[in-house]
Design an enzyme around this catalytic site. Structure first.
Site, mmCIF file in Angstrom:
data_model
loop_
_atom_site.group_PDB
_atom_site.id
_atom_site.type_symbol
_atom_site.label_atom_id
_atom_site.label_comp_id
_atom_site.label_asym_id
_atom_site.label_seq_id
_atom_site.Cartn_x
_atom_site.Cartn_y
_atom_site.Cartn_z
ATOM 1 N N ARG A 1 28.146 70.919 22.375
ATOM 2 C CA ARG A 1 27.870 71.488 21.046
ATOM 3 C C ARG A 1 28.470 70.666 19.920
ATOM 4 O O ARG A 1 28.951 71.158 18.912
ATOM 5 C CB ARG A 1 28.337 72.949 20.978
ATOM 6 C CG ARG A 1 27.460 73.836 21.837
ATOM 7 C CD ARG A 1 28.142 75.037 22.331
ATOM 8 N NE ARG A 1 29.232 74.703 23.230
ATOM 9 C CZ ARG A 1 30.092 75.574 23.689
ATOM 10 N NH1 ARG A 1 30.000 76.833 23.346
ATOM 11 N NH2 ARG A 1 31.057 75.192 24.509
ATOM 12 N N GLN B 1 11.457 59.202 33.771
ATOM 13 C CA GLN B 1 12.277 59.002 34.971
ATOM 14 C C GLN B 1 11.596 59.671 36.176
ATOM 15 O O GLN B 1 10.388 59.829 36.155
ATOM 16 C CB GLN B 1 13.716 59.525 34.760
ATOM 17 C CG GLN B 1 14.518 58.724 33.752
ATOM 18 C CD GLN B 1 14.303 59.147 32.315
ATOM 19 O OE1 GLN B 1 14.351 60.309 32.013
ATOM 20 N NE2 GLN B 1 14.073 58.196 31.431
ATOM 21 N N LYS C 1 3.724 56.346 35.783
ATOM 22 C CA LYS C 1 3.310 57.565 35.058
ATOM 23 C C LYS C 1 2.565 57.225 33.773
ATOM 24 O O LYS C 1 1.613 57.894 33.411
ATOM 25 C CB LYS C 1 4.535 58.431 34.722
ATOM 26 C CG LYS C 1 5.257 58.980 35.924
ATOM 27 C CD LYS C 1 6.436 59.833 35.518
ATOM 28 C CE LYS C 1 7.563 59.069 34.874
ATOM 29 N NZ LYS C 1 8.269 58.113 35.724
ATOM 30 N N LEU D 1 -0.996 50.680 45.315
ATOM 31 C CA LEU D 1 -1.390 50.478 46.713
ATOM 32 C C LEU D 1 -1.778 49.013 46.944
ATOM 33 O O LEU D 1 -1.548 48.460 48.015
ATOM 34 C CB LEU D 1 -2.568 51.399 47.066
ATOM 35 C CG LEU D 1 -2.974 51.389 48.537
ATOM 36 C CD1 LEU D 1 -1.904 52.069 49.401
ATOM 37 C CD2 LEU D 1 -4.309 52.093 48.757
ATOM 38 N N ASP E 1 9.578 54.763 37.139
ATOM 39 C CA ASP E 1 8.759 53.542 37.248
ATOM 40 C C ASP E 1 7.623 53.681 38.262
ATOM 41 O O ASP E 1 7.165 52.702 38.837
ATOM 42 C CB ASP E 1 9.618 52.319 37.663
ATOM 43 C CG ASP E 1 10.798 52.131 36.747
ATOM 44 O OD1 ASP E 1 10.625 52.342 35.539
ATOM 45 O OD2 ASP E 1 11.878 51.778 37.246
ATOM 46 N N GLU E 2 7.148 54.880 38.481
ATOM 47 C CA GLU E 2 6.083 55.085 39.479
ATOM 48 C C GLU E 2 4.698 54.758 38.926
ATOM 49 O O GLU E 2 3.723 54.737 39.667
ATOM 50 C CB GLU E 2 6.071 56.551 39.974
ATOM 51 C CG GLU E 2 7.351 57.004 40.657
ATOM 52 C CD GLU E 2 8.280 57.698 39.682
ATOM 53 O OE1 GLU E 2 8.052 57.596 38.459
ATOM 54 O OE2 GLU E 2 9.236 58.350 40.138
ATOM 55 N N GLY F 1 10.423 53.578 30.183
ATOM 56 C CA GLY F 1 9.587 52.438 29.801
ATOM 57 C C GLY F 1 8.229 52.651 30.419
ATOM 58 O O GLY F 1 8.062 52.528 31.624
ATOM 59 N N HIS F 2 7.273 53.047 29.619
ATOM 60 C CA HIS F 2 5.942 53.331 30.144
ATOM 61 C C HIS F 2 4.996 52.209 29.760
ATOM 62 O O HIS F 2 4.728 51.984 28.591
ATOM 63 C CB HIS F 2 5.446 54.688 29.622
ATOM 64 C CG HIS F 2 6.234 55.839 30.192
ATOM 65 N ND1 HIS F 2 6.281 57.082 29.649
ATOM 66 C CD2 HIS F 2 7.012 55.901 31.304
ATOM 67 C CE1 HIS F 2 7.054 57.868 30.391
ATOM 68 N NE2 HIS F 2 7.509 57.170 31.403
HETATM 69 P P1 IMP Z 1 20.342 56.440 31.883
HETATM 70 O O1 IMP Z 1 19.164 57.334 31.913
HETATM 71 O O2 IMP Z 1 20.206 55.287 30.927
HETATM 72 O O3 IMP Z 1 21.618 57.188 31.674
HETATM 73 O O4 IMP Z 1 20.456 55.752 33.334
HETATM 74 C C1 IMP Z 1 20.743 56.514 34.506
HETATM 75 C C2 IMP Z 1 19.983 55.962 35.691
HETATM 76 O O5 IMP Z 1 18.601 56.240 35.533
HETATM 77 C C3 IMP Z 1 20.077 54.448 35.871
HETATM 78 O O6 IMP Z 1 20.030 54.161 37.251
HETATM 79 C C4 IMP Z 1 18.802 53.939 35.209
HETATM 80 O O7 IMP Z 1 18.416 52.686 35.694
HETATM 81 C C5 IMP Z 1 17.853 55.031 35.602
HETATM 82 N N1 IMP Z 1 16.726 55.196 34.669
HETATM 83 C C6 IMP Z 1 16.731 55.776 33.460
HETATM 84 N N2 IMP Z 1 15.499 55.778 32.934
HETATM 85 C C7 IMP Z 1 14.684 55.213 33.841
HETATM 86 C C8 IMP Z 1 13.277 54.972 33.904
HETATM 87 O O8 IMP Z 1 12.499 55.315 33.000
HETATM 88 N N3 IMP Z 1 12.814 54.359 35.024
HETATM 89 C C9 IMP Z 1 13.624 54.028 36.049
HETATM 90 N N4 IMP Z 1 14.931 54.233 36.056
HETATM 91 C C10 IMP Z 1 15.471 54.828 34.956
#
Ligand code: IMP
Length: 392
Positions: A140, A186, A17, A294, A14-15, A41-42
């Site tokens: 597998r 992520q 990207k 910022l 969520d930075e 989620g972009h």
């Molecule tokens: P999973 O990827 O659904 O298995 O979730 C594992 C962890 O990664 C959880 O803390 C989610 O909230 C976090 N996470 C997964 N995808 C994102 C993302 O795109 N942004 C922020 N956190 C994420």
């Protein structure tokens, strides 16, 4: 000038990207995803029109850009179809010419989603079946896109038109000097190997994931950009040493609209953690950092940066993935003066308030990587370029 650029989350996802990929995609020929799935989620905003993408790469809004979903991604066929239809409804053309899916990507099945919901609550996953799909891959026991099509499943007919050998495709594109963006999903601290395990996702979200997730050699990645928010957020469970459980945290959450793009969950907010960003710079070999949001810090009297962790009366100066330490340490802060001005309409580093400039400079010093872009809002025009040598 780089030809191929990796854009990687330097924190917990969520930075911003999506915005940065969309911004850079103007000059790119290809945007390729290599990890994760529709847990991402972009959010992209063009002319005040918001599009949230979960699976399709963020280059899709640019005409002529090829978007690749690589073998390292896990694909929920239903979600992919919904996303293609949603974009089509908005007037964005999605065809086999601008979207290509790897035949070796693994499929997320209903059972994976069910298992994620039932078994992974303690981790706070997105419950999209990501972890269980990767588990089956490693065991597998998974189904690849090519197998799914061969088995004539529900969406296989439509899906099949988008499916190709993307390894061959991307290597050919690289060899013909196309400009490629590798789109991370992520963030570094959610990486299965280098993140805050077990509070991580189930794929490699760092630069290293590009080689396996797309099938290219490491020398083909010219440059790595890390995207970091001017503060830190985390959605889901797991340690966040600089978390602010007070009014300032709430203020950052409100102003920054810090609610998950995938699940709508509120994001936990805290100060920037320089140890964490420096660690991200190391594991990704970052060449430069893109500092986002910022503008959210405007109006804060004081801004803090975490420069150490105090744990059992010792000061730790390097980031650690030891969750016991991260959860129980006390952050050591350096305090900087804030700025009152809103940053709207500013186009140049020199226009920024003095204290905002000082904040950026201090971050560069602490993480030992230059900042090349500062983002001051969701729009494409709310982007200040500091060092254009890092861009296409
Ligand atoms: P999973 O990827 O659904 O298995 O979730 C594992 C962890 O990664 C959880 O803390 C989610 O909230 C976090 N996470 C997964 N995808 C994102 C993302 O795109 N942004 C922020 N956190 C994420």
């Amino acid at each position: 000038m780089p030809k191929n650029i990796a854009v990687i989350g330097a924190q917990f996802g969520d930075e911003g990207k999506g915005k940065i990929i969309d911004f850079l995609a103007e000059k790119a020929d290809v945007v390729a995803r290599f990890n994760g799935g529709n847990n991402a989620g972009h959010t992209i905003e063009v002319n005040n029109n918001q599009t949230i993408l979960h699976l399709i790469p963020s280059g899709i809004l640019h005409k002529g850009t090829i978007n690749i979903i690589g073998n390292g991604v896990v694909v929920d066929p239903k979600v992919l179809m919904e996303e293609i239809n949603g974009l089509t409804d908005k007037g964005v053309k999605v065809t086999p010419d601008n979207l290509v899916v790897s035949e070796n990507a693994h499929i997320i099945l209903e059972k994976h989603i069910k298992e994620d919901k039932e078994k992974n609550k303690h981790l706070g996953t997105t419950a999209r079946g990501i972890g269980p799909a990767y588990t089956d891959k490693a065991a597998r026991a998974g189904i690849r896109v090519v197998d799914y099509i061969n088995q004539n499943n529900e969406f296989s007919k439509t899906l099949s038109s988008f499916v190709k050998n993307t390894t061959l495709l991307i290597n050919n594109l690289i060899n013909t000097d196309k400009k490629i963006l590798f789109e991370g999903a992520q963030g570094t601290l959610l990486d299965i190997d280098h993140g805050t395990y077990p509070y991580v996702t189930s794929s490699n979200s760092i630069v290293g994931g590009i080689c396996t997730g797309l099938g290219i050699g490491p020398k083909k990645i010219d440059e790595a950009l890390g995207v970091a928010k001017a503060y830190t957020t985390r959605v889901g469970n797991g340690p966040l040493p600089t978390e602010l459980k007070d009014e300032t945290g709430k203020q950052i959450q409100d102003i920054g609209k810090e609610f998950g793009a995938t699940t709508g969950r509120p994001r936990r907010c805290g100060w920037l953690d320089a140890l964490m960003c420096k660690y991200s710079a190391m594991v990704n070999g970052l060449d430069a950092v893109v500092l986002t949001k910022l503008d959210v810090l405007s109006g804060l009297e004081k801004i803090k940066i975490c420069i150490g962790y105090k744990y059992k009366s010792k000061i730790i100066k390097e980031f650690t993935t030891d969750v016991e330490i991260l959860e129980n340490c006390e952050p050591v802060y350096e305090e900087l003066s804030g700025w009152k001005e809103k940053l709207d309409g500013m186009n140049d580093f020199n226009e920024l308030p003095e204290n905002a400039k000082k904040y950026i400079k201090r971050i560069e010093e602490l993480i030992e990587v230059p900042v090349c872009i500062v983002s001051i809002g969701p729009g494409r025009d709310q982007t200040i370029i500091l060092r254009k040598e890092f861009l296409f």
